[in-house]
Scaffold this motif. Structure first.
Motif, PDB file in Angstrom:
ATOM      1  N   LEU A   1       6.195  10.573   8.565  1.00 54.21           N
ATOM      2  CA  LEU A   1       6.662   9.429   7.790  1.00 54.21           C
ATOM      3  C   LEU A   1       7.103   9.865   6.395  1.00 54.21           C
ATOM      4  O   LEU A   1       8.100   9.369   5.869  1.00 54.21           O
ATOM      5  CB  LEU A   1       5.579   8.351   7.712  1.00 54.21           C
ATOM      6  N   ARG A   2       6.393  10.819   5.819  1.00 56.14           N
ATOM      7  CA  ARG A   2       6.779  11.347   4.505  1.00 56.14           C
ATOM      8  C   ARG A   2       8.196  11.927   4.568  1.00 56.14           C
ATOM      9  O   ARG A   2       9.040  11.650   3.708  1.00 56.14           O
ATOM     10  CB  ARG A   2       5.776  12.422   4.061  1.00 56.14           C
ATOM     11  N   GLU A   3       8.480  12.709   5.613  1.00 54.25           N
ATOM     12  CA  GLU A   3       9.814  13.298   5.793  1.00 54.25           C
ATOM     13  C   GLU A   3      10.872  12.212   5.963  1.00 54.25           C
ATOM     14  O   GLU A   3      11.965  12.307   5.411  1.00 54.25           O
ATOM     15  CB  GLU A   3       9.831  14.226   7.009  1.00 54.25           C
ATOM     16  N   ALA A   4      10.535  11.178   6.732  1.00 57.04           N
ATOM     17  CA  ALA A   4      11.478  10.085   6.959  1.00 57.04           C
ATOM     18  C   ALA A   4      11.809   9.383   5.641  1.00 57.04           C
ATOM     19  O   ALA A   4      12.971   9.054   5.383  1.00 57.04           O
ATOM     20  CB  ALA A   4      10.907   9.095   7.965  1.00 57.04           C
ATOM     21  N   LEU A   5      10.791   9.158   4.823  1.00 55.94           N
ATOM     22  CA  LEU A   5      11.022   8.503   3.539  1.00 55.94           C
ATOM     23  C   LEU A   5      11.909   9.359   2.642  1.00 55.94           C
ATOM     24  O   LEU A   5      12.817   8.847   1.980  1.00 55.94           O
ATOM     25  CB  LEU A   5       9.691   8.197   2.850  1.00 55.94           C
ATOM     26  N   ILE A   6      11.666  10.659   2.638  1.00 52.80           N
ATOM     27  CA  ILE A   6      12.498  11.570   1.845  1.00 52.80           C
ATOM     28  C   ILE A   6      13.932  11.521   2.340  1.00 52.80           C
ATOM     29  O   ILE A   6      14.877  11.450   1.539  1.00 52.80           O
ATOM     30  CB  ILE A   6      11.922  13.003   1.891  1.00 52.80           C
ATOM     31  N   ASP A   7      14.109  11.542   3.665  1.00 56.82           N
ATOM     32  CA  ASP A   7      15.452  11.454   4.254  1.00 56.82           C
ATOM     33  C   ASP A   7      16.149  10.150   3.878  1.00 56.82           C
ATOM     34  O   ASP A   7      17.377  10.102   3.797  1.00 56.82           O
ATOM     35  CB  ASP A   7      15.389  11.588   5.779  1.00 56.82           C
TER      36      ASP A   7
ATOM     37  N   SER B   1       0.830  -1.192   0.000  1.00 55.43           N
ATOM     38  CA  SER B   1       0.000   0.000   0.000  1.00 55.43           C
ATOM     39  C   SER B   1       0.870   1.249   0.000  1.00 55.43           C
ATOM     40  O   SER B   1       2.013   1.225   0.430  1.00 55.43           O
ATOM     41  CB  SER B   1      -0.900  -0.011   1.234  1.00 55.43           C
ATOM     42  N   LYS B   2       0.292   2.334  -0.456  1.00 56.38           N
ATOM     43  CA  LYS B   2       0.985   3.614  -0.459  1.00 56.38           C
ATOM     44  C   LYS B   2       0.749   4.335   0.856  1.00 56.38           C
ATOM     45  O   LYS B   2      -0.153   4.006   1.620  1.00 56.38           O
ATOM     46  CB  LYS B   2       0.512   4.458  -1.628  1.00 56.38           C
ATOM     47  N   LEU B   3       1.545   5.346   1.096  1.00 60.44           N
ATOM     48  CA  LEU B   3       1.494   6.136   2.326  1.00 60.44           C
ATOM     49  C   LEU B   3       0.087   6.633   2.631  1.00 60.44           C
ATOM     50  O   LEU B   3      -0.391   6.514   3.756  1.00 60.44           O
ATOM     51  CB  LEU B   3       2.473   7.317   2.205  1.00 60.44           C
ATOM     52  N   CYS B   4      -0.607   7.153   1.634  1.00 56.77           N
ATOM     53  CA  CYS B   4      -1.940   7.715   1.855  1.00 56.77           C
ATOM     54  C   CYS B   4      -2.966   6.658   2.251  1.00 56.77           C
ATOM     55  O   CYS B   4      -3.994   6.979   2.832  1.00 56.77           O
ATOM     56  CB  CYS B   4      -2.405   8.475   0.626  1.00 56.77           C
ATOM     57  N   GLY B   5      -2.675   5.398   1.985  1.00 60.01           N
ATOM     58  CA  GLY B   5      -3.609   4.332   2.300  1.00 60.01           C
ATOM     59  C   GLY B   5      -3.409   3.698   3.667  1.00 60.01           C
ATOM     60  O   GLY B   5      -4.162   2.822   4.057  1.00 60.01           O
ATOM     61  N   LEU B   6      -2.378   4.141   4.396  1.00 66.61           N
ATOM     62  CA  LEU B   6      -2.118   3.566   5.713  1.00 66.61           C
ATOM     63  C   LEU B   6      -3.074   4.131   6.757  1.00 66.61           C
ATOM     64  O   LEU B   6      -3.428   5.300   6.701  1.00 66.61           O
ATOM     65  CB  LEU B   6      -0.681   3.865   6.150  1.00 66.61           C
TER      66      LEU B   6
ATOM     67  N   GLU C   1       5.499   9.195  -2.572  1.00 67.81           N
ATOM     68  CA  GLU C   1       4.318   8.971  -3.404  1.00 67.81           C
ATOM     69  C   GLU C   1       4.345   7.614  -4.090  1.00 67.81           C
ATOM     70  O   GLU C   1       3.316   7.125  -4.554  1.00 67.81           O
ATOM     71  CB  GLU C   1       4.187  10.080  -4.451  1.00 67.81           C
ATOM     72  N   GLU C   2       5.526   6.995  -4.175  1.00 67.03           N
ATOM     73  CA  GLU C   2       5.650   5.713  -4.864  1.00 67.03           C
ATOM     74  C   GLU C   2       6.050   4.567  -3.950  1.00 67.03           C
ATOM     75  O   GLU C   2       5.954   3.409  -4.335  1.00 67.03           O
ATOM     76  CB  GLU C   2       6.684   5.834  -5.987  1.00 67.03           C
TER      77      GLU C   2
END
Length: 86
Positions: A34-40, A2-7, A46-47
Motif C-alpha cells: 500500500l505504501r508503494e501504491a500511495l507513492i505511485d 487514520s494513517k497507514l501505520c494505524g490500519l 506518512e501523511e
C-alpha cells in the motif's frame, strides 16, 4: 481518519482492493504494498489519511455486522493458513 501505520489487516486489504492490487500477505507485506501504491499515486504515505479507518472499536459502537465478522474470520483464517504453510 487514520494513517497507514494505524490500519489493521482488514483495512489494509480493503485499501489494496480499492486499488485493484493483490490483497494476500501478512501485515508487513500489505503495508509495504500500500505504501508503494500511495507513492505511485503521488501521495506521501506518512501523511495520507484514510477515511473511516480510525473509528473506535466497531464492536462497542454496535456497527460490527455479521458480514464484517465473516470478513474478519476469513482474513484471519487465510493468514493462519499462509503462516502454517511456511
Amino acid at each position: 481518519m487514520s494513517k497507514l501505520c494505524g490500519l489493521n489487516v482488514v483495512q489494509l486489504r480493503e485499501e489494496l482492493q480499492k486499488r485493484s492490487l493483490v490483497t494476500s500477505g501478512n501485515k508487513e507485506v500489505l503495508v509495504a504494498r500500500l505504501r508503494e501504491a500511495l507513492i505511485d499515486e503521488g501521495k506521501n504515505p506518512e501523511e495520507f489519511k484514510f477515511d473511516g479507518a480510525d473509528e473506535d472499536n466497531e464492536i462497542s459502537t454496535g456497527t460490527f455486522t455479521t458480514a464484517k465478522m465473516m470478513e474478519l474470520l476469513l482474513s484471519m483464517s487465510t493468514e493462519i493458513k499462509q503462516q502454517s504453510e511456511r
